[in-house]
Design a protein around this motif. Sequence first.
Motif, PDB file in Angstrom:
ATOM      1  N   THR A  88     -12.537   5.329  12.368  1.00  0.00           N
ATOM      2  CA  THR A  88     -12.400   4.774  10.819  1.00  0.00           C
ATOM      3  C   THR A  88     -11.126   3.839  10.672  1.00  0.00           C
ATOM      4  OG1 THR A  88     -13.438   6.936  10.287  1.00  0.00           O
ATOM      5  CG2 THR A  88     -12.149   5.528   8.517  1.00  0.00           C
ATOM      6  N   ALA A  89     -10.146   4.164  11.226  1.00  0.00           N
ATOM      7  CA  ALA A  89      -8.958   3.403  11.011  1.00  0.00           C
ATOM      8  C   ALA A  89      -9.019   2.120  11.941  1.00  0.00           C
ATOM      9  CB  ALA A  89      -7.593   4.036  11.658  1.00  0.00           C
ATOM     10  N   SER A  91     -11.883   0.275  12.107  1.00  0.00           N
ATOM     11  CA  SER A  91     -12.893  -0.488  11.656  1.00  0.00           C
ATOM     12  C   SER A  91     -11.969  -1.049  10.531  1.00  0.00           C
ATOM     13  CB  SER A  91     -13.878   0.478  10.920  1.00  0.00           C
ATOM     14  OG  SER A  91     -14.589   1.227  11.962  1.00  0.00           O
ATOM     15  N   PHE A  92     -11.001  -0.307   9.849  1.00  0.00           N
ATOM     16  CA  PHE A  92     -10.201  -1.047   8.749  1.00  0.00           C
ATOM     17  C   PHE A  92      -9.363  -2.340   9.361  1.00  0.00           C
ATOM     18  CE2 PHE A  92      -6.110  -1.596   6.653  1.00  0.00           C
ATOM     19  CZ  PHE A  92      -6.648  -2.112   5.376  1.00  0.00           C
ATOM     20  N   GLN A 110     -11.726   0.922  18.499  1.00  0.00           N
ATOM     21  CA  GLN A 110     -13.023   1.461  17.811  1.00  0.00           C
ATOM     22  C   GLN A 110     -14.129   1.915  18.784  1.00  0.00           C
ATOM     23  OE1 GLN A 110     -15.623  -1.389  15.780  1.00  0.00           O
ATOM     24  NE2 GLN A 110     -15.927   0.158  14.120  1.00  0.00           N
ATOM     25  N   TYR A 170     -15.430  -2.764   6.911  1.00  0.00           N
ATOM     26  CA  TYR A 170     -14.769  -2.280   5.957  1.00  0.00           C
ATOM     27  C   TYR A 170     -15.760  -1.020   5.486  1.00  0.00           C
ATOM     28  CZ  TYR A 170     -11.049  -5.728   5.212  1.00  0.00           C
ATOM     29  OH  TYR A 170      -9.890  -6.355   5.722  1.00  0.00           O
ATOM     30  N   ASN A 172     -17.425   1.055   6.994  1.00  0.00           N
ATOM     31  CA  ASN A 172     -17.282   2.158   7.709  1.00  0.00           C
ATOM     32  C   ASN A 172     -15.932   3.182   7.083  1.00  0.00           C
ATOM     33  OD1 ASN A 172     -19.066   1.416   9.420  1.00  0.00           O
ATOM     34  ND2 ASN A 172     -17.876   0.388  10.768  1.00  0.00           N
ATOM     35  N   VAL A 173     -14.918   2.399   6.448  1.00  0.00           N
ATOM     36  CA  VAL A 173     -13.772   3.179   6.237  1.00  0.00           C
ATOM     37  C   VAL A 173     -14.084   4.303   5.198  1.00  0.00           C
ATOM     38  CG1 VAL A 173     -11.618   2.945   5.038  1.00  0.00           C
ATOM     39  CG2 VAL A 173     -12.469   1.257   6.416  1.00  0.00           C
ATOM     40  N   ILE A 177     -13.808   8.380   6.409  1.00  0.00           N
ATOM     41  CA  ILE A 177     -13.088   9.393   5.623  1.00  0.00           C
ATOM     42  C   ILE A 177     -13.676  10.665   5.093  1.00  0.00           C
ATOM     43  CG2 ILE A 177     -11.472   9.545   3.811  1.00  0.00           C
ATOM     44  CD1 ILE A 177     -10.547   6.782   4.004  1.00  0.00           C
TER      45      ILE A 177
END
Length: 262
Positions: A88-89, A91-92, A110, A170, A172-173, A177
């Motif tokens: 997740t991180a 992806s951002f 990723q 984005y 994915n974030v 989470i």
Amino acid sequence: MSRLRETTARGLIIAAVVLGSFMGATDSSIVILSLTSISRHFDVGTSEASWVLITYLLAVTGFLIPFGRLGDVMGKKNIFVAGFALFTASSFFCGASPGFFWLILFRALQGIGGAMITATGPALLSVSLPEQVRGRALGYLSAANALGLAAGFGLGGVILHFLSWKWIFYLNVPVGICAVAIAYLVIPRDAGRRMTWGSSISREHCWSSSLRGSSPPRSRSGRSMAGRPFPLSPSSPSRSCSPGSSSPGNGARRSLCSSWGS
């Protein structure tokens, strides 16, 4: 009430693992449509832009087996949750990359997160769910993986038509989470047996010493059993695991049988 709570917990465990498999599979195909936009944005050629896809696939395939083994040692839940958080991180940061080099770097991270999810997801379902729902959950996982590979092209086309290529990462974030929170709260803490490096090495040493120090076991008729499956269970009707056997390597074989049965 407790039965309803247990059913809800099972559904959330399946949802978290299935969602991770879907997101990992989608990210291996959705980027293909955005390579042209990425090459135009960073002013690189199409061949260089293809490394955005290749790096992810190399990271997933290269770290799949190591993280599967690490899940046996550190706990499958820990590897799964950490991998989902890393995915997740990353992806951002892929969407916010200031340069092409940073995009490749975060794309590799990723892929490592995707390998952690893929390596431990099926095992988590096997150890966290009862036998009567385990097969159905694994079927959902396989279907999500296939659906993610197929849906990536259509979803990527819609995103590129209305939004920028950055939103491929984005999106994915927020989903990631939510999935990380669900996995951390719902999956049992002791999901998956933990093994120490010492116990793993001792078992592998038992295997190797037994195979080196023993002659091929023989059947009751005296014929050699070389090339046949070696009886690993102590309850197997074979003289190789009997306490009274005096063939070479008998002590190593007894330790193998006792460790395997424990």
